[in-house]
Design an enzyme around this catalytic site. Structure first.
Site, mmCIF file in Angstrom:
data_model
loop_
_atom_site.group_PDB
_atom_site.id
_atom_site.type_symbol
_atom_site.label_atom_id
_atom_site.label_comp_id
_atom_site.label_asym_id
_atom_site.label_seq_id
_atom_site.Cartn_x
_atom_site.Cartn_y
_atom_site.Cartn_z
ATOM 1 N N THR A 417 0.808 -1.229 0.000
ATOM 2 C CA THR A 417 0.000 0.000 0.000
ATOM 3 C C THR A 417 0.843 1.281 0.000
ATOM 4 O O THR A 417 0.304 2.366 0.171
ATOM 5 C CB THR A 417 -0.904 0.033 1.248
ATOM 6 O OG1 THR A 417 -0.072 -0.122 2.394
ATOM 7 C CG2 THR A 417 -1.942 -1.072 1.210
ATOM 8 N N LYS A 418 2.137 1.126 -0.176
ATOM 9 C CA LYS A 418 2.980 2.324 -0.095
ATOM 10 C C LYS A 418 2.947 3.143 -1.397
ATOM 11 O O LYS A 418 2.367 2.704 -2.386
ATOM 12 C CB LYS A 418 4.427 1.914 0.230
ATOM 13 C CG LYS A 418 4.586 1.306 1.637
ATOM 14 C CD LYS A 418 4.308 2.324 2.727
ATOM 15 C CE LYS A 418 4.811 1.907 4.084
ATOM 16 N NZ LYS A 418 4.135 0.751 4.682
#
Ligand SMILES: Cc1ncc(COP(=O)(O)O)c(C=O)c1O
Length: 620
Positions: A417-418
């Protein structure tokens, strides 16, 4: 008799402008909205060319008509030319994207110019000319608009039709602005539209004595103050997760290419990704690893941090920042954070320095860099190694320097999710050649030669173990994602900056919510958008607030539970509640709202509406 296109365009232009101005004046201080159709937007565009400010007001309200606008506009030779030279104004592109992000999208293309209209639509969608989808026969009987083309996007589950999504958009926008009513006008002979607005209980308020486009205009109004009070159902159909990756065909194809190449572990693509990343952050060395956690650990090993040493970091971080210190047999020392940015306070670092202090790990929370000048000065004075935890900060800048070369070592996360994802993964950057070489060897068992050097045609079978290293390498499958995610970083950031601004603008008038405080001298990487609730002004606590948003189908998260409140850290290092009062006070009120490039502006608006609703429901 001029053709339909010319007639609509030239005749209506002036009338519509007057209509806009008149209605605007009539409806203020409420919110003025109108649904006048394609020629209206064509006229607005013409107006815009002469007066850039004028269009901005209409932009939000009218975006549902954009494709209609394209159809209307491209029939004028001058504007058509400018469209196909791709001299799209940023505003129009933004409108196009908003339209495309709608759950239900139906395009109306002018029959005689369908090919050109489709070309323009494809340009907006960023797909190149593309193939025109199969047309469905039109149903609204408008003489010159012969085709309704479905984009194959999921239809709205609530009600179908462009009118519905427009009216929803209008209402959302009006709510966001805290308006008490929404007004729109339709032609009296537009029976279909009138039936529609009546069916959703809009009230007819005025029947204009003036005509426009040869028909009487009827104004409908929706009273939002009553509706807001009575509304109990959730505003969104589908759950919006707090974070999600944004992958495209480029990534899929590159992974496939890697799989087919026969080289799937660390090899040429990892090397390429390292080179590209080093170029992006302008660092001398970039070492791809299996995670940020692995990278932080390697940095501590290479920096020879071990038993008896102390490493200072923030209490407001993910556990891995401190876990790796524990893995080295060293002691994590926490220094409280600043109340504005939630980042580690340089003053608090100074207070925690002892003769055993060997390193500092500043964490750029949410993507906003820490006060690196102050931290570097402290480190230099005390001879400390600085390892930046830049898990959230790919793309961030500190005083015009992109994060990656400021300290001894910087470590990035490419978790799912970065800002940039390789599924799992990380990157270490450094300017120190010796540290780089050591970490490069340590990431793969501590052996002198990696597999690519041993098994490729340029390789040799021989290797030596130089250190007891780790299995922390990246694979070429991961790097395949990284190469393309990196190329998209600036665009991703642009989208997130826009969404963050939408949030901040929308919450400006809510004393119950503090948006993130962004320092002037940084470029925030916007991994997270963390709001802080003023709990004294709310009847709910943070958990109830999150639960209320979940009922509105909005997912949120909390970054982070302070380290010293976790059972292991309490027990092992004797921390207790009250040790880091600033971090604790922040923790009680923080909520991370959804923020990622895969979201649409419509999603952002849904979040805004939901937050405003929850705040209104729990205002003290
Ligand atoms: C501040 C911080 N540091 C380190 C990490 C660890 O990153 P990774 O999952 O890539 O090991 C995370 C992950 O969420 C993080 O938020």
């Amino acid at each position: 008799m001029p053709g339909w296109d010319e007639y609509r365009y030239q005749k209506i232009r002036q009338d519509h402008l007057q209509q806009v101005v008149a209605l605007h004046e009539q409806c203020l201080p409420g919110y003025y909205l109108t649904q006048l159709g394609s020629s209206f937007l064509g006229a607005m565009y013409a107006w815009y060319l002469e007066s850039p400010e004028a269009i901005a007001h209409v932009a939000v309200a009218e975006d549902g008509c954009l494709v209609g606008f394209v159809a209307g506009t491209i029939n004028d030779a001058t504007y058509r030319e400018s469209l196909f030279r791709k001299t799209w104004s940023p505003m129009l592109l933004a409108l196009g994207r908003r339209l495309v992000s709608k759950p239900a999208l139906t395009l109306r293309l002018v029959a005689e110019r369908k090919d050109l209209a489709w070309q323009a639509v494809s340009t907006i969608l960023g797909r190149g000319p593309g193939e025109e989808p199969e047309a469905k026969p039109g149903s609204d009987g408008e003489p010159s608009t012969a085709s309704l083309v479905s984009m194959g996007v999921k239809p709205s589950a609530r009600r179908s039709g462009v009118g519905t999504s427009l009216s929803e958009l209008f209402v959302a926008e009006a709510r966001k602005r805290g308006c008490e009513r929404v007004t729109l006008s339709v032609r009296a002979d537009n029976v279909r539209a009138r039936r529609f607005y009546e069916s959703i209980h809009w009230e007819e308020v005025t029947r204009s004595s003036k005509t426009y486009h040869g028909s009487v205009s009827i104004t409908y109004q929706k009273d939002l103050s009553d509706e807001q009070k009575s509304e109990t159902a959730s505003m969104r159909e589908e759950f919006l997760p707090p974070l999600a990756p944004c992958l495209g065909d480029e990534e899929y194809n590159e992974v496939l290419d890697t799989l087919k190449s026969g080289w799937i572990t660390m090899g040429p693509k990892t090397r390429r990704f390292e080179e590209l990343f080093a170029e992006y952050v302008r660092s001398s060395h970039a070492i791809a690893v299996s995670s940020c956690t692995a990278g932080l650990h390697l940095a501590l090993v290479a920096g020879e941090i071990g038993p008896g040493d102390e490493v200072i970091t923030s209490p407001l971080t993910f556990c891995s920042t401190a876990n790796v210190v524990v893995h080295r047999g060293a002691t994590p020392i926490l220094a409280d954070v600043r109340p504005d940015t939630f980042n580690i306070s340089p003053d608090e670092i100074t207070k925690k320095i002892t003769p055993r202090t060997k390193a500092v790990i500043p964490v750029h929370l949410a993507g906003q860099p820490c006060e690196m000048d102050e931290i570097s000065a402290i480190a230099e004075e005390h001879g400390l190694l600085v390892i930046e935890d830049a898990a959230h900060a790919t793309g961030a800048k500190y005083k015009d320097r992109i994060v990656g070369t400021i300290s001894d070592v910087t470590v990035f996360s490419f978790y799912a999710t970065k800002n940039l994802t390789t599924g799992e993964g990380g990157m270490i950057t450094t300017e120190d050649a010796e540290l780089a070489e050591k970490m490069r060897i340590l990431r793969l068992h501590g052996i002198s030669s990696d597999a690519w050097k041993r098994y490729s045609d340029r390789g040799s079978w021989y290797y030596e173990v130089l250190f007891p290293g780790y299995k922390y390498n990246m694979t070429d499958i991961q790097a395949s994602l990284g190469i393309h995610q990196l190329a998209k970083q600036e665009k991703f950031l642009e989208d997130k900056q826009r969404y963050a601004k939408m949030y901040t603008d929308a919450f400006r008038d809510l004393p119950e919510i503090a948006p993130p405080a962004v320092k002037n001298h940084v470029r925030h990487a916007w991994h997270l958008y963390i709001i802080r609730l003023d709990l004294e002004h709310l009847t709910t606590n943070r958990s109830q607030f999150i639960e209320a948003l979940r009922k509105e189908n909005i997912g949120t998260s909390v970054h982070f539970i302070p380290l010293h409140l976790h059972p292991y850290y309490k027990k092992r290092f004797g921390f207790s509640k009250g040790d880091f009062p600033v971090a604790e006070a922040i923790y009680d009120g923080i909520v991370s709202l959804p923020l990622y490039p895969r979201m649409s502006e419509r999603d952002v608006e849904d979040v805004i509406r939901a937050v405003r609703k929850v705040v209104a429901d729990s205002r003290r």
